[in-house]
Design an enzyme around this catalytic site. Structure first.
Site, mmCIF file in Angstrom:
data_model
loop_
_atom_site.group_PDB
_atom_site.id
_atom_site.type_symbol
_atom_site.label_atom_id
_atom_site.label_comp_id
_atom_site.label_asym_id
_atom_site.label_seq_id
_atom_site.Cartn_x
_atom_site.Cartn_y
_atom_site.Cartn_z
ATOM 1 N N HIS A 145 0.868 -1.285 0.188
ATOM 2 C CA HIS A 145 0.002 -0.083 -0.274
ATOM 3 C C HIS A 145 0.871 1.383 -0.049
ATOM 4 O O HIS A 145 0.360 2.400 0.291
ATOM 5 C CB HIS A 145 -0.795 0.111 1.251
ATOM 6 C CG HIS A 145 -1.828 -1.195 1.280
ATOM 7 N ND1 HIS A 145 -2.387 -1.537 2.359
ATOM 8 C CD2 HIS A 145 -2.425 -1.949 0.343
ATOM 9 C CE1 HIS A 145 -3.149 -2.427 2.080
ATOM 10 N NE2 HIS A 145 -3.196 -2.830 0.842
ATOM 11 N N CYS A 156 3.332 15.584 -12.515
ATOM 12 C CA CYS A 156 4.213 14.862 -13.337
ATOM 13 C C CYS A 156 4.572 13.455 -12.882
ATOM 14 O O CYS A 156 5.293 12.715 -13.468
ATOM 15 C CB CYS A 156 5.570 15.624 -13.279
ATOM 16 S SG CYS A 156 6.692 15.479 -11.515
ATOM 17 N N ASN A 261 -2.544 -13.217 16.080
ATOM 18 C CA ASN A 261 -3.364 -12.178 16.124
ATOM 19 C C ASN A 261 -3.909 -12.243 17.852
ATOM 20 O O ASN A 261 -3.614 -13.366 18.348
ATOM 21 C CB ASN A 261 -4.683 -12.392 15.363
ATOM 22 C CG ASN A 261 -5.305 -10.849 15.230
ATOM 23 O OD1 ASN A 261 -5.630 -10.365 16.282
ATOM 24 N ND2 ASN A 261 -5.549 -10.491 14.107
HETATM 25 C C1 BV8 Z 1 -8.519 -2.180 -4.806
HETATM 26 C C2 BV8 Z 1 -3.003 2.755 2.862
HETATM 27 C C3 BV8 Z 1 -9.008 -2.165 -7.342
HETATM 28 C C4 BV8 Z 1 -3.777 3.799 3.671
HETATM 29 C C5 BV8 Z 1 -4.634 1.027 2.676
HETATM 30 C C6 BV8 Z 1 -15.750 -0.674 -3.084
HETATM 31 C C7 BV8 Z 1 -15.525 0.468 -3.813
HETATM 32 C C8 BV8 Z 1 -13.983 0.453 -4.016
HETATM 33 C C9 BV8 Z 1 -13.071 -0.552 -3.526
HETATM 34 C C10 BV8 Z 1 -13.653 -1.833 -2.682
HETATM 35 C C11 BV8 Z 1 -15.056 -1.662 -2.525
HETATM 36 N N1 BV8 Z 1 -15.168 -2.793 -1.737
HETATM 37 C C12 BV8 Z 1 -14.040 -3.433 -1.673
HETATM 38 C C13 BV8 Z 1 -13.019 -3.071 -2.226
HETATM 39 C C14 BV8 Z 1 -11.926 -3.122 -2.366
HETATM 40 C C15 BV8 Z 1 -11.126 -2.194 -1.220
HETATM 41 C C16 BV8 Z 1 -11.561 -2.863 0.189
HETATM 42 O O1 BV8 Z 1 -10.746 -3.937 0.449
HETATM 43 N N2 BV8 Z 1 -12.119 -2.262 1.087
HETATM 44 C C17 BV8 Z 1 -12.360 -3.200 2.353
HETATM 45 C C18 BV8 Z 1 -12.427 -2.047 3.458
HETATM 46 C C19 BV8 Z 1 -13.792 -3.823 2.274
HETATM 47 N N3 BV8 Z 1 -9.716 -2.392 -1.617
HETATM 48 C C20 BV8 Z 1 -8.989 -1.429 -2.295
HETATM 49 O O2 BV8 Z 1 -9.836 -0.246 -2.555
HETATM 50 C C21 BV8 Z 1 -7.725 -1.470 -2.794
HETATM 51 N N4 BV8 Z 1 -7.648 -1.432 -4.142
HETATM 52 O O3 BV8 Z 1 -9.141 -3.228 -4.468
HETATM 53 O O4 BV8 Z 1 -8.389 -1.815 -6.231
HETATM 54 C C22 BV8 Z 1 -10.420 -1.766 -7.076
HETATM 55 C C23 BV8 Z 1 -10.352 -0.452 -7.222
HETATM 56 C C24 BV8 Z 1 -11.730 0.123 -7.117
HETATM 57 C C25 BV8 Z 1 -12.844 -0.699 -7.054
HETATM 58 C C26 BV8 Z 1 -12.890 -1.866 -6.738
HETATM 59 C C27 BV8 Z 1 -11.577 -2.377 -6.831
HETATM 60 C C28 BV8 Z 1 -6.802 -0.495 -2.099
HETATM 61 C C29 BV8 Z 1 -6.671 -1.130 -0.515
HETATM 62 C C30 BV8 Z 1 -5.675 -0.356 -0.156
HETATM 63 C C31 BV8 Z 1 -6.085 0.774 1.013
HETATM 64 N N5 BV8 Z 1 -5.003 1.292 1.637
HETATM 65 N N6 BV8 Z 1 -3.671 1.547 3.314
HETATM 66 C C32 BV8 Z 1 -3.067 4.128 4.820
HETATM 67 O O5 BV8 Z 1 -2.329 3.215 5.534
HETATM 68 O O6 BV8 Z 1 -3.149 5.598 5.122
HETATM 69 S S1 BV8 Z 1 -5.368 -0.305 3.713
HETATM 70 C C33 BV8 Z 1 -5.374 -0.288 5.324
HETATM 71 O O7 BV8 Z 1 -5.976 -1.223 6.005
HETATM 72 C C34 BV8 Z 1 -4.117 -0.105 6.049
HETATM 73 O O8 BV8 Z 1 -2.760 -0.536 5.115
HETATM 74 C C35 BV8 Z 1 -4.062 -1.335 6.924
HETATM 75 O O9 BV8 Z 1 -2.783 -2.053 6.923
HETATM 76 C C36 BV8 Z 1 -4.998 -2.291 5.986
HETATM 77 C C37 BV8 Z 1 -5.578 -3.429 6.624
HETATM 78 O O10 BV8 Z 1 -5.937 -3.073 7.873
HETATM 79 P P1 BV8 Z 1 -5.138 -4.093 8.962
HETATM 80 O O11 BV8 Z 1 -3.510 -3.993 8.578
HETATM 81 O O12 BV8 Z 1 -5.538 -5.378 8.953
HETATM 82 O O13 BV8 Z 1 -5.332 -3.217 10.350
HETATM 83 P P2 BV8 Z 1 -6.641 -3.550 11.297
HETATM 84 O O14 BV8 Z 1 -6.604 -2.192 12.160
HETATM 85 O O15 BV8 Z 1 -7.864 -3.538 10.132
HETATM 86 O O16 BV8 Z 1 -6.099 -4.777 11.870
HETATM 87 C C38 BV8 Z 1 -5.232 -4.785 12.793
HETATM 88 C C39 BV8 Z 1 -5.222 -6.228 13.242
HETATM 89 O O17 BV8 Z 1 -4.077 -6.463 14.224
HETATM 90 C C40 BV8 Z 1 -6.471 -6.626 14.048
HETATM 91 O O18 BV8 Z 1 -6.896 -8.212 13.908
HETATM 92 C C41 BV8 Z 1 -5.955 -6.810 15.591
HETATM 93 O O19 BV8 Z 1 -6.795 -7.849 16.204
HETATM 94 C C42 BV8 Z 1 -4.527 -7.319 15.498
HETATM 95 N N7 BV8 Z 1 -3.595 -6.837 16.585
HETATM 96 C C43 BV8 Z 1 -3.591 -5.544 17.186
HETATM 97 N N8 BV8 Z 1 -2.731 -5.392 17.965
HETATM 98 C C44 BV8 Z 1 -1.937 -6.544 17.932
HETATM 99 C C45 BV8 Z 1 -2.840 -7.548 16.692
HETATM 100 N N9 BV8 Z 1 -2.293 -8.546 16.506
HETATM 101 C C46 BV8 Z 1 -1.060 -9.225 16.981
HETATM 102 N N10 BV8 Z 1 -0.358 -8.718 17.948
HETATM 103 C C47 BV8 Z 1 -0.646 -7.289 18.584
HETATM 104 N N11 BV8 Z 1 0.112 -6.607 19.237
HETATM 105 ZN ZN ZN Z 2 6.075 17.278 -10.592
#
Ligand code: BV8
Ligand code: ZN
Length: 291
Positions: A145, A156, A261
């Site tokens: 990501h 550009c 996790n």
């Molecule tokens: C794509 C950068 C093709 C940002 C991120 C409708 C319209 C448009 C798109 C979609 C749609 N429906 C679905 C989609 C696809 C969409 C998607 O998946 N949406 C989800 C929410 C349903 N995906 C996209 O848009 C991707 N592109 O599909 O392109 C497309 C294009 C257009 C239309 C359709 C398809 C792009 C996805 C990238 C988004 N950008 N990051 C930023 O960081 O600022 S994703 C973002 O979520 C972060 O990167 C993060 O890493 C990621 C996932 O979350 P997690 O890492 O899992 O973090 P989270 O907090 O959720 O969970 C933490 C976990 O850790 C928990 O389980 C917790 O229990 C555990 N934990 C906590 N502490 C600990 C631990 N475990 C162990 N030890 C600990 N100490």
């Molecule tokens: Zn530029």
């Protein structure tokens, strides 16, 4: 204690340990399989950086002012108010650049080293943008990501590494996550970060929701997924696609997947191992690395 009470106690004890072991695999059996694997993938999410003090994406950590992080991580939000999105990313850059890797990052870096010496493949595919895997010494890392350490020109398209903090004068002391009253940002657009090549507005080099991932990056990740014979999934809610489909794809090929996790339950019943607990503790133990 009479026989009946003893029997009931033993039955309950068995049930509790059964329940516990349902979500706590055996480290020794995991290690046996891991050390035989030749092409290992570690898929990491925000949970791997949680013990470094970096807020996770969902749950309480997923809010900034009264915005969900997932609402601000979109091209529409940047179009509508680039200054507000830049304040959010300045806040995230500031946290990331002032955080240090934790034992989970170091364990992965050490295990990669060990695999290299043994002629085995070990790659990290991370959803995180904080750069902590590299800072822990990991080399083979795919940042699905993007990265907070880079910016991309809106005109550009030049991609530049930029770890200045603040990235520009106007963002100094901005980005307070609590300030409710400053829901919008008042920074004039011409004071926002500029391209070092053409002087136009730059954006964070981050893949936002609704945006395609970089084709080369996704191709590299997919080819690793296709050849993996072991996958460890660390600290991810497995809800964001396409990253969320990598581990199930490997499990469908009958290859072992181990999830680390703090959640009560594994993300999928198809995963062979589940280690419940903070990954800064469970991961070094499972990988057999001494930190
Ligand atoms: C794509 C950068 C093709 C940002 C991120 C409708 C319209 C448009 C798109 C979609 C749609 N429906 C679905 C989609 C696809 C969409 C998607 O998946 N949406 C989800 C929410 C349903 N995906 C996209 O848009 C991707 N592109 O599909 O392109 C497309 C294009 C257009 C239309 C359709 C398809 C792009 C996805 C990238 C988004 N950008 N990051 C930023 O960081 O600022 S994703 C973002 O979520 C972060 O990167 C993060 O890493 C990621 C996932 O979350 P997690 O890492 O899992 O973090 P989270 O907090 O959720 O969970 C933490 C976990 O850790 C928990 O389980 C917790 O229990 C555990 N934990 C906590 N502490 C600990 C631990 N475990 C162990 N030890 C600990 N100490
Ligand atoms: Zn530029």
């Amino acid at each position: 204690m009479n026989r009946l009470t003893r029997g009931i106690l033993l039955k309950n004890l068995r049930a509790i340990t059964q329940e516990m072991s349902r979500f706590q695999s055996d480290y020794a059996s995991f290690k046996k399989i891991l050390d035989k694997a030749q092409n290992i993938i570690a898929l990491t999410g925000a949970g791997v950086s949680a013990e470094s003090g970096i807020p996770v994406f969902r749950g309480a950590g997923g809010w900034w002012r009264n915005h969900r992080a997932t609402e601000l991580a979109t091209p529409e939000a940047f179009q509508r108010n680039p200054a507000l999105v830049w304040e959010f990313y300045h806040y995230r850059r500031n946290i990331a650049f002032n955080s240090i890797p934790n034992n989970a990052h170091y364990a992965l870096a050490l295990y990669e080293e060990r695999c290299k010496q043994e002629g085995r493949q070990f790659h990290i595919i991370t959803q995180n943008v904080d750069g902590l895997h590299f800072r822990a010494g990991s080399k083979e890392v795919i940042e699905l990501h993007g990265s907070l350490t880079k910016v991309k020109c809106t005109k550009c398209k030049f991609i530049d590494v930029n770890i200045d903090n603040p990235i520009c004068e106007a963002l100094k002391d901005k980005g307070d996550p609590i300030a409710k009253d400053t829901n919008e940002s008042q920074i004039p657009i011409d004071e926002l970060p500029k391209c070092s090549k053409c002087g136009s507005l730059v954006r964070p080099y981050i893949v936002w929701f609704g945006e395609m991932l970089d084709p080369e990056t996704i191709e590299k990740a997919m080819s690793l997924v296709e050849t993996a014979d072991m996958c460890i999934v660390v600290g991810t809610s497995s809800v964001v696609y396409p990253a969320a489909m990598f581990a199930p794809t490997i499990a469908e090929r009958g290859k072992p997947v181990a999830e680390f996790n703090i959640n009560e339950e594994p993300a999928s019943d198809d995963f062979k191992f589940y280690f419940n607990g903070k990954c800064g503790i469970t991961l070094p133990k499972a990988l057999g690395v001494n930190l």
